[in-house]
Design an enzyme around this catalytic site. Structure first.
Site, short mmCIF file in Angstrom:
data_model
loop_
_atom_site.label_atom_id
_atom_site.label_comp_id
_atom_site.label_asym_id
_atom_site.label_seq_id
_atom_site.Cartn_x
_atom_site.Cartn_y
_atom_site.Cartn_z
N SER A 58 0.80 -1.22 0.00
CA SER A 58 0.00 0.00 0.00
C SER A 58 0.84 1.27 0.00
CB SER A 58 -0.95 0.02 1.21
OG SER A 58 -0.25 0.35 2.39
N LYS B 281 1.45 4.21 7.38
CA LYS B 281 0.67 5.06 6.49
C LYS B 281 1.13 6.51 6.60
CE LYS B 281 -2.33 2.09 4.79
NZ LYS B 281 -1.50 0.94 5.14
#
Length: 236
Positions: free
Chosen positions: A157, A195
């Site tokens: 991701s 993230k």
């Protein structure tokens, strides 16, 4: 001689790499230079590569390396580094016989960091708490007396931020973050994920760097910052 746009792009790439440790995406370059399409960025990047200022690294998403800077930017670079703090570095290892993640670096100023296990760059996994083993990293990658640790990345991701599945990330332990920082976030007390951090009022957005993954927006009390990315180790 470089054109004005070429200098602007090189300066933007240099500043983003000093701040985040990874190059900006082509969309971010397009927006920064106020261009209408990414084709203009492709032309500028190609021109800079042909002139020996940058190098594109093959088979990697969003992978650029600055080889040199024009004199005007080179003089400003040290001051910029001072303002933005530590600039993350990527250390490559070309010894495939070593176990994945067990990366040995020959460096007279090396420091052993605990490898805490895996961190999800995708769907969050269980929080990391146990030391798997240690990895050796250059002391120059670490900042001050703060505590650091390492994690092996699982998932894709964050691939557009130059972070691939199997990379080892070096994390500086801290409980706060600025918008745009790549962080280790503990979600709802039991899930850990890597993230990009954005605060939006009383909500926290955890952004992926892969369009296949949606941004998660959570109440601030559900997200605990456990550290910020300061370095990356890649094995081949």
């Amino acid at each position: 001689m470089l054109t004005k746009k070429q200098i602007q792009l090189l300066e933007f790439i240099q500043k983003r790499m000093a701040q985040d440790g990874v190059p900006p995406s082509f969309d971010e370059m397009k927006d920064a230079l106020d261009l209408r399409s990414k084709s203009g960025i492709h032309r500028l990047v190609t021109a800079l590569e042909e002139r020996g200022f940058i190098r594109r690294l093959p088979h990697r998403a969003r992978a650029l390396e600055i080889l040199r800077l024009p004199e005007s930017l080179a003089q400003a670079a040290p001051a910029a580094a001072t303002r933005t703090g530590f600039a993350p570095k990527v250390i490559s290892n070309d010894r495939p016989t070593r176990p994945r993640g067990a990366i040995g670096i020959v460096d007279s100023g090396a420091t052993d960091l605990p490898l805490m296990g895996r961190i999800a760059a995708g769907v969050p996994i269980e929080a990391i708490s146990e030391v798997a083993h240690h990895v050796s990293v250059p002391s120059s990658m670490l900042s001050g007396r703060e505590h650091h640790y390492a994690l092996e990345v699982k998932g894709d991701s964050m691939i557009e931020a130059g972070i691939n599945d199997g990379d080892v990330v070096v994390i500086r332990e801290q409980s706060n973050a600025d918008n745009g920082d790549i962080i280790v976030a503990l979600v709802e007390g039991h899930e850990a994920t890597l993230k990009r951090y954005r605060r939006k009022g009383s909500m926290i957005a955890l952004e992926a760097a892969n369009p296949a993954y949606e941004t998660r927006i959570l109440p601030e009390e559900s997200v605990k910052v456990q550290g910020r990315l300061v370095g990356l180790i890649r094995s081949y």
